[in-house]
Write an enzyme that holds these catalytic residues in place. Structure first.
Site: not given
Ligand code: PNS
Length: 161
Positions: A18, A42, A91, A129
């Site tokens: 990150h 989560k 990645r 993770s």
């Molecule tokens: O680090 P991650 O878990 O891959 O991040 C995922 C994240 C938080 C960017 C994604 O889950 C997100 O944007 N969540 C907010 C809800 C949302 O907007 N959902 C619709 C698009 S998938």
């Protein structure tokens, strides 16, 4: 006009991968907002407050990196922050399908919001993770994968609880 990118994620935990994206993101954008997602569904190791606090410590005093959190739709948060750019790191090829789905979903929700991808430098591409959690819970060193503050807090969580 100054260009701001929102770099969203769970950051559970925040990794050197990150950090690699943020370090490179600020060479492209004037400011990167690291936005920690409040994802109720989560099961996270760190609470939202803990994740935000770790990031605030790591980026203390930085004008080009802001730490924030958000709840609800990412596109709504991006608009609220007055920008139209989402920054995401990729990645490996296996990330592509998930990232594509998410970028397309966001585009459907708000066509003005653009997702910009950066390929994580290869030395960080193995970091995930689940690997970090396994290494730390088996008492191995994760220093090449996470910043020191993250490793010490992970040890507290996974070994001393
Ligand atoms: O680090 P991650 O878990 O891959 O991040 C995922 C994240 C938080 C960017 C994604 O889950 C997100 O944007 N969540 C907010 C809800 C949302 O907007 N959902 C619709 C698009 S998938």
């Amino acid at each position: 006009m100054s260009k701001v990118a929102v770099y969203p994620g769970s950051f559970d935990p925040f990794t050197r991968g990150h950090m690699n994206i943020i370090d490179r993101g600020i060479k492209v954008f004037d400011k990167v907002i690291v936005a920690v997602a409040h994802n109720k569904s989560k099961n996270t190791i760190f609470t939202l407050e803990e994740r935000v606090q770790i990031l605030q410590t790591l980026f203390e005093g930085r004008k080009d990196v802001e730490v924030d959190s958000f709840e609800g739709l990412l596109v709504d948060y991006v608009v609220k922050r007055g920008t139209n750019v989402v920054l995401r790191g990729m990645r490996t090829v296996s990330d592509f399908e998930y990232e594509l789905q998410m970028a397309l979903a966001n585009k459907t929700l708000n066509n003005e919001v653009e997702t910009v991808f950066m390929v994580t430098d290869s030395e960080f591409s193995h970091i995930s993770s689940s690997v970090i959690k396994e290494v730390v819970s088996l008492n191995g060193s994760a220093s090449h994968m996470v910043p020191d503050i993250v490793e010490s807090k992970l040890r507290d969580k996974l070994l001393n609880s």
